[in-house]
Design a protein around this motif. Sequence first.
Motif: not given
Length: 439
Positions: A149-155, A179-183, A187-192
């Motif tokens: 999430s910190r990397l995605l926030l920077k981008m 797999d579905e869990r990793q995906r 997505i959770r990282a992006a939501n954060l």
Amino acid sequence: MSGEISMIGSVILALFLAGYLGQQYLPPPKPRVVGLDLGTTYCSVGVFHPGVGDVEVIADRQGRKSIPSAVSFTLTEVLAGHEAMDLADSNPQNTIYDAKRFIGKVFEPDLLEQESARYPFQVVNNNGSAEFQVTTNVTFTVSPEFIGSRLLLKMKKMAEDHLGVPIHKAVISVPAEFDERQRNYTIRAANLAGLEILRVINEPTAAAMAYGLHKVEVFNVLVVDLGGGTLDVSLLNKQGGMFITRAMAGNNKLGGQDFSQRLLQHMMEQVRQTLGVAATLEEDIHRLRQSAEEAKLNLTLRTSVDVRVPLRLRRAETPGAPEPPPAVFRTTITRQAFEELNEDLFQKILAPVETVLAEGRLAKEEVDEIVLVGGSTRIPRIRRLIGHFFGKEPNTSVDPDLAVVIGVAIQAGIMGGSWPLQVSAIEIPNRHLRKVNFN
């Protein structure tokens, strides 16, 4: 009746004319959906520009189009990207990288202990999930998705600064093996980070789109993705606009970092032999590591590079002895020497290539396109190796560092309804697919 038909026709013509004039004379709208490549070693963000139909990979303020996938915790702040990687040697226990290897995975205790042994930071087991222990003024743990999430926030911030509009929606890529869990955890990282994910796309499919293979008549596409830390080989079958992954194989412990490490070890041995002292100070090792990485990159374009590294070099301690003067390490690294140092590692690339062909029941002559992804595929020896194996040159028309993010940005443009309209790639999930790993 004929009058009504004529009126409808006039309205349709007016709409087409208005659309044409709008495309010609009105400024195109700002893109609102970005494409994200959250890589193991590097990350990138791109956008599809409506109207002109171009993909732009967004650079940071220093003009760099990729940021290291590293996050560093200090007493006062949390740094991401290049700023974090600069602290990798001076703050190793609190600088987290390779978090993508752990996101969404459930580990047996022995396997997690084995995986974490290669890192200077501490990885702890939380009911089968990996977390990273950080100590600043207090000790705490963070999850792999928080690091992401910190990397995605920077981008996200890079995109907003460049485009001048707030960004809330994105398309993101993941390895085909996820797999579905990793995906879901991605997505959770992006939501954060305050992002809504409109679609998750497989990295090999994104790369194929970057090369334009979703718009041409090809059937069998082999994607060799060799980044900083991992090798992934995927065999895609395309029918119309639909991609299906037929086979996957790879090596989770092979990448550009390993090639740089071999060169670093070689340079450290040269320091010991030429200067009579081993390089043990953190700042000396940091400078040598940076020089090794720079030399590796330059050797993709040149047959030799000159290296000059100022070193402090701690000598044997003698009571009352003065601090030794700085020394300068000089050497010339040839491409041939670099290739010889890494030849056994380069040869390991062919094992997963042979496996995906066998699993996909395909002869190498039946592969229509060989697509290269990841910065390590720039290395001339690797390109020769792959070309010799297939008897034809791989496709090198796209920057391999940016192939995935370009494809994801195209998909982001599709999801955002950008014009001119693109042909969308549809992925057919293969539930029975497994990845063969070579470690």
